[in-house]
Scaffold this active site. Sequence first.
Site, PDB file in Angstrom:
ATOM      1  N   SER A 134       0.794  -1.048   0.057  1.00  0.00           N
ATOM      2  CA  SER A 134      -0.022  -0.002  -0.083  1.00  0.00           C
ATOM      3  C   SER A 134       1.039   1.092  -0.016  1.00  0.00           C
ATOM      4  O   SER A 134       2.035   1.410   0.567  1.00  0.00           O
ATOM      5  CB  SER A 134      -0.893   0.062   1.306  1.00  0.00           C
ATOM      6  N   ARG A 135       0.383   2.497  -0.635  1.00  0.00           N
ATOM      7  CA  ARG A 135       1.297   3.522  -0.671  1.00  0.00           C
ATOM      8  C   ARG A 135       1.248   4.352   0.650  1.00  0.00           C
ATOM      9  O   ARG A 135       2.482   4.671   1.148  1.00  0.00           O
ATOM     10  CB  ARG A 135       0.497   4.635  -1.779  1.00  0.00           C
TER      11      ARG A 135
ATOM     12  N   LYS B 217     -15.359  -5.810  -3.471  1.00  0.00           N
ATOM     13  CA  LYS B 217     -16.527  -5.107  -4.257  1.00  0.00           C
ATOM     14  C   LYS B 217     -15.965  -3.595  -4.885  1.00  0.00           C
ATOM     15  O   LYS B 217     -15.834  -2.867  -3.806  1.00  0.00           O
ATOM     16  CB  LYS B 217     -17.632  -5.314  -4.026  1.00  0.00           C
TER      17      LYS B 217
ATOM     18  N   ASP C 145     -21.721   2.570  -5.355  1.00  0.00           N
ATOM     19  CA  ASP C 145     -20.740   2.069  -4.443  1.00  0.00           C
ATOM     20  C   ASP C 145     -21.444   1.250  -3.365  1.00  0.00           C
ATOM     21  O   ASP C 145     -21.382   0.061  -3.231  1.00  0.00           O
ATOM     22  CB  ASP C 145     -19.713   2.906  -3.991  1.00  0.00           C
TER      23      ASP C 145
END
Length: 308
Positions: free
Chosen positions: A36-37, A90, A168
């Site tokens: 992850s950044r 998702k 979303d």
Amino acid sequence: MAPIKLAIVGVGKIVRDQHVPAIAANPDFELVATASRHGTVEGVPAYKSIDEMLAARPEVRAVSLCMPPQFRYEAALAALNAGKHVFLEKPPGATISEVEDLKRIAASKGLSLFASWHSRYAPAVEQAKTYIAASPLKSMTVTWKEDVRHWHPGQAWIWEPGGLGVFDPGINALSIVTHILPKPVFLTEATLEFPENRAAPIAASLTFGNADRLVVNAVFDWRQTGKQSWDIEAETEAGNMRLADGGAKLFIDGALAYEAPEEEYPNLYRRFASIVKAGTSDADISPLTHVADAFMLGRRKIVEAFED
């Protein structure tokens, strides 16, 4: 059998709240790395990119991809090309065609691809499906309204193309509907409300139908304050059903018929372990298809600007 060595790519709130506890409680998995950044998981080796992580940790057998959907295809492709099984948060991707391509690639390599729809694993969803199967439907109404400022504070990506906007959360409702209906439906009409300063909708009204003349109406809205609304109501020949609180409770003719503790993500990881062991995939994209249809068929309505 030894646990499946798993890595998570994209460490944010959903990972800390749901993925990490579910993995820790599942003896089929061992979390051995993250990429992850910005985010990390305490006690787990962290890398800045999936490529760096894959190069450093060849023992990883599976990856869970939890970054925004606009960036998921490239990460999934890297994982599959490295011979890893893939769990997709998702929605499984930003477009239908890219997910179809991942399905093709996974199949060609004999790897498992899992499009995880967590709301399908809510406690009362299977009971609702059983009830509808035994009780012919007359109509269905979906109400999915929540406060975007509470659930997605400062998340700019969700308002960009591919971020889906109100779909979303709305796709969670569609994942349940497509699972519990005995026959498929298709979109017949839609209105999408776009804030004048955003590239994704803040609300949507949808109508679906099928060959049996069933009508399903859905309303999604991100401007709800106070109590949040995640309900699916169905009128059947045997009575009225309401799947409430995102699938947590089932009511029949107003009386509580079923509820159980929430275990959506633990159930997702149980399912992922089962398909990895079986050498199969589970990558249904019907909820994403309905969202794509809404963007294609829906009328666009411009509403007041939204400021986070």
